[in-house]
Write an enzyme that holds these catalytic residues in place. Structure first.
Site, PDB file in Angstrom:
ATOM      1  N   ASN A  56      -7.286  17.113 -12.825  1.00 31.98           N
ATOM      2  CA  ASN A  56      -6.398  17.085 -11.760  1.00 31.98           C
ATOM      3  C   ASN A  56      -5.873  18.524 -11.420  1.00 31.98           C
ATOM      4  O   ASN A  56      -6.133  19.465 -12.073  1.00 31.98           O
ATOM      5  CB  ASN A  56      -5.180  16.377 -11.888  1.00 31.98           C
ATOM      6  CG  ASN A  56      -4.208  16.196 -10.608  1.00 31.98           C
ATOM      7  OD1 ASN A  56      -4.660  15.720  -9.712  1.00 31.98           O
ATOM      8  ND2 ASN A  56      -2.977  16.261 -11.004  1.00 31.98           N
ATOM      9  N   ASP A 108      -6.272  -3.539  -7.670  1.00 30.43           N
ATOM     10  CA  ASP A 108      -7.265  -2.157  -7.294  1.00 30.43           C
ATOM     11  C   ASP A 108      -8.247  -1.955  -8.291  1.00 30.43           C
ATOM     12  O   ASP A 108      -9.400  -1.594  -7.945  1.00 30.43           O
ATOM     13  CB  ASP A 108      -6.384  -1.007  -7.077  1.00 30.43           C
ATOM     14  CG  ASP A 108      -5.438  -1.224  -5.791  1.00 30.43           C
ATOM     15  OD1 ASP A 108      -5.893  -1.791  -4.814  1.00 30.43           O
ATOM     16  OD2 ASP A 108      -4.254  -0.499  -5.677  1.00 30.43           O
ATOM     17  N   THR A 160       0.990  -1.065  -0.150  1.00 29.26           N
ATOM     18  CA  THR A 160       0.007  -0.104   0.171  1.00 29.26           C
ATOM     19  C   THR A 160       0.840   1.296   0.032  1.00 29.26           C
ATOM     20  O   THR A 160       2.008   1.174  -0.130  1.00 29.26           O
ATOM     21  CB  THR A 160      -1.150  -0.046   1.037  1.00 29.26           C
ATOM     22  OG1 THR A 160      -1.902   1.174   0.987  1.00 29.26           O
ATOM     23  CG2 THR A 160      -0.573  -0.029   2.701  1.00 29.26           C
ATOM     24  N   MET A 179     -12.962   6.915  -3.625  1.00 31.88           N
ATOM     25  CA  MET A 179     -11.958   5.437  -3.364  1.00 31.88           C
ATOM     26  C   MET A 179     -11.687   5.472  -1.945  1.00 31.88           C
ATOM     27  O   MET A 179     -11.083   4.584  -1.683  1.00 31.88           O
ATOM     28  CB  MET A 179     -10.938   5.516  -4.512  1.00 31.88           C
ATOM     29  CG  MET A 179     -11.141   5.200  -6.024  1.00 31.88           C
ATOM     30  SD  MET A 179     -10.126   5.531  -7.168  1.00 31.88           S
ATOM     31  CE  MET A 179      -8.572   4.731  -6.719  1.00 31.88           C
ATOM     32  N   GLY A 196      -2.803  10.616  -9.557  1.00 31.45           N
ATOM     33  CA  GLY A 196      -1.564   9.902  -8.812  1.00 31.45           C
ATOM     34  C   GLY A 196      -1.722   8.757  -8.821  1.00 31.45           C
ATOM     35  O   GLY A 196      -2.076   8.016 -10.076  1.00 31.45           O
ATOM     36  N   GLY A 197      -0.769   7.876  -7.931  1.00 26.93           N
ATOM     37  CA  GLY A 197      -0.790   6.464  -8.275  1.00 26.93           C
ATOM     38  C   GLY A 197      -2.085   5.646  -8.063  1.00 26.93           C
ATOM     39  O   GLY A 197      -2.337   4.760  -8.868  1.00 26.93           O
ATOM     40  N   THR A 203      -3.037  19.740 -10.785  1.00 22.12           N
ATOM     41  CA  THR A 203      -1.943  19.953 -11.634  1.00 22.12           C
ATOM     42  C   THR A 203      -2.291  19.178 -13.092  1.00 22.12           C
ATOM     43  O   THR A 203      -1.981  18.045 -12.975  1.00 22.12           O
ATOM     44  CB  THR A 203      -0.614  19.440 -11.054  1.00 22.12           C
ATOM     45  OG1 THR A 203      -0.726  19.726  -9.762  1.00 22.12           O
ATOM     46  CG2 THR A 203       0.709  19.663 -11.712  1.00 22.12           C
ATOM     47  N   LYS A 233       3.469   1.394  -4.046  1.00 25.32           N
ATOM     48  CA  LYS A 233       3.082   0.774  -5.117  1.00 25.32           C
ATOM     49  C   LYS A 233       4.061   0.764  -6.492  1.00 25.32           C
ATOM     50  O   LYS A 233       4.130  -0.170  -7.198  1.00 25.32           O
ATOM     51  CB  LYS A 233       1.486   0.981  -5.366  1.00 25.32           C
ATOM     52  CG  LYS A 233       0.441   0.601  -4.380  1.00 25.32           C
ATOM     53  CD  LYS A 233      -1.029   0.609  -4.627  1.00 25.32           C
ATOM     54  CE  LYS A 233      -1.643   0.501  -3.523  1.00 25.32           C
ATOM     55  NZ  LYS A 233      -3.270   0.770  -3.562  1.00 25.32           N
TER      56      LYS A 233
HETATM   57  P1  ATR Z   1      -1.994   8.382  -4.480  1.00 28.30           P
HETATM   58  O1  ATR Z   1      -1.115   7.143  -4.540  1.00 28.30           O
HETATM   59  O2  ATR Z   1      -2.643   8.436  -3.264  1.00 28.30           O
HETATM   60  O3  ATR Z   1      -2.585   8.648  -5.851  1.00 28.30           O
HETATM   61  P2  ATR Z   1      -0.354  10.699  -5.300  1.00 28.30           P
HETATM   62  O4  ATR Z   1       0.550   9.893  -6.257  1.00 28.30           O
HETATM   63  O5  ATR Z   1       0.549  11.544  -4.471  1.00 28.30           O
HETATM   64  O6  ATR Z   1      -1.049   9.829  -4.000  1.00 28.30           O
HETATM   65  O7  ATR Z   1      -1.584  11.603  -5.714  1.00 28.30           O
HETATM   66  C1  ATR Z   1      -2.470  12.270  -5.051  1.00 28.30           C
HETATM   67  C2  ATR Z   1      -3.622  12.896  -6.030  1.00 28.30           C
HETATM   68  O8  ATR Z   1      -4.429  13.607  -5.036  1.00 28.30           O
HETATM   69  C3  ATR Z   1      -2.983  13.897  -6.915  1.00 28.30           C
HETATM   70  O9  ATR Z   1      -3.871  13.830  -8.261  1.00 28.30           O
HETATM   71  C4  ATR Z   1      -3.379  15.240  -6.304  1.00 28.30           C
HETATM   72  O10 ATR Z   1      -3.214  16.304  -7.033  1.00 28.30           O
HETATM   73  P3  ATR Z   1      -1.813  17.065  -7.840  1.00 28.30           P
HETATM   74  O11 ATR Z   1      -1.257  16.093  -8.636  1.00 28.30           O
HETATM   75  O12 ATR Z   1      -2.195  18.324  -8.105  1.00 28.30           O
HETATM   76  O13 ATR Z   1      -1.090  17.278  -6.453  1.00 28.30           O
HETATM   77  C5  ATR Z   1      -4.355  14.885  -5.597  1.00 28.30           C
HETATM   78  N1  ATR Z   1      -4.781  15.841  -4.529  1.00 28.30           N
HETATM   79  C6  ATR Z   1      -4.159  15.589  -3.048  1.00 28.30           C
HETATM   80  N2  ATR Z   1      -4.849  16.528  -2.132  1.00 28.30           N
HETATM   81  C7  ATR Z   1      -5.728  17.378  -2.829  1.00 28.30           C
HETATM   82  C8  ATR Z   1      -6.501  18.339  -2.838  1.00 28.30           C
HETATM   83  N3  ATR Z   1      -6.628  18.957  -1.751  1.00 28.30           N
HETATM   84  N4  ATR Z   1      -7.306  18.854  -3.809  1.00 28.30           N
HETATM   85  C9  ATR Z   1      -7.140  18.398  -5.048  1.00 28.30           C
HETATM   86  N5  ATR Z   1      -6.365  17.507  -5.320  1.00 28.30           N
HETATM   87  C10 ATR Z   1      -5.560  16.751  -4.335  1.00 28.30           C
END
Ligand code: ATR
Length: 280
Positions: A158, A109, A68, A222, A136-137, A160, A72
């Site tokens: 997203n 998943d 987890t 999720m 993200g992942g 970003t 991953k």
């Molecule tokens: P995970 O493995 O849980 O996917 P990750 O790879 O760090 O973790 O990705 C987190 C995702 O949640 C990203 O899409 C992030 O957006 P950014 O790419 O712009 O950073 C998104 N995310 C996290 N906090 C957020 C928030 N407060 N509002 C919107 N998107 C958020």
């Protein structure tokens, strides 16, 4: 040797943090159904020590691991061979330690998500407009399974935008993905909106305009919470989504698929989901 170490059927979930994982409870419930004796532990590995940690567990005769956050993608790199769905997603959540010392990897998943949506909640993906929040992942892990069910279109939004665009490029061979920043959304309504961001960890909701919701829209987070609604589930309910579902079912379904990979047995997931929700 303690009881766990002497069990020939020894498994664990590795992550950081991992102590609150429900996986031991879920796998023990499956083992009870299947009438097998199983040891399933939670093991926290240091952030910089994933590969070493896995090697040590292999030497300690573990048979497999769930992986987890945040490991991953590292697990994907470590595997000697991977299932096609794991290969496509770039992330692995299930490791199988083979007798010859090789490590096989899979990702359950995506099938966990789609089985929860389709089998447990009777939600159609085929020919539906699907919006996924986050790039993200966690999102990468589920995209191959979503695309395999032939949605009418699949959009990733997203915070970003460049990350969403990179993801669309990386998945180009398995399906078309539209990409948007949140503020660009709103002209189109979606049948299914899936929150795959980690915003819920701080009780936040991604800044998606509520104009993406139509009267029949279904929202799926999720993330899960067995005590109260997650922030995204609450957001969707307050804005008139026809249904708002959290990811507990996905968690149990991905575990059931890992259980099948390791033990070759299918289990009754509904019973375990109800148990975790305190319904039986
Ligand atoms: P995970 O493995 O849980 O996917 P990750 O790879 O760090 O973790 O990705 C987190 C995702 O949640 C990203 O899409 C992030 O957006 P950014 O790419 O712009 O950073 C998104 N995310 C996290 N906090 C957020 C928030 N407060 N509002 C919107 N998107 C958020």
């Amino acid at each position: 040797m303690n009881d766990e170490a002497s069990n020939p059927n020894r498994y664990a979930v590795v992550g950081n943090p991992v102590s609150h994982s429900l996986s031991p409870q879920i796998h023990q419930a499956f083992a009870k159904q299947a009438q097998i004796d199983l040891s399933y532990e939670t093991i926290e590995l240091p952030e910089a020590g994933f590969a070493n940690g896995v090697e040590n567990l292999q030497l300690e005769h573990f048979k497999g691991l769930n992986v987890t956050v945040p490991f991953k993608q590292q697990a994907w790199l470590l595997c000697d061979r991977k299932s096609p769905r794991a290969n496509d997603s770039g992330a692995v959540n299930t490791l199988i330690f083979l007798p010859d010392g090789n490590i096989a990897g899979d990702n359950t998943d995506g099938v966990g998500l789609t089985r929860d949506l389709v089998n447990n909640h009777r939600t159609l993906i085929k020919r539906r407009k699907v919006l996924v929040l986050g790039a993200g992942g966690a999102v990468r892990g589920v995209l191959p399974s979503l695309l395999a069910l032939s949605p009418e279109n699949l959009t990733v939004a997203n915070r970003t935008l460049e990350k969403a665009e990179q993801l669309a490029k990386d998945f180009h061979d398995i399906g078309d993905i539209n990409t948007f920043a949140y503020e660009e959304l709103g002209r189109e309504k979606f049948d299914l909106i899936i929150n795959g961001t980690s915003a819920g960890l701080t009780q936040e909701v991604p800044p998606v305009p509520d104009t993406v919701l139509g009267v029949n829209s279904i929202c799926y987070d999720m993330m899960y919470n067995t005590i109260q609604n997650t922030a995204f589930v609450e957001w969707a309910l307050n804005r008139g989504a026809s249904r708002s579902i959290d990811g507990l079912g996905m968690l149990v379904e991905q575990a059931a698929e890992s259980f099948f990979i390791w033990h070759g047995m299918r289990v009754d997931t509904a019973e375990v989901i109800a148990m975790l929700r305190g319904e039986n």
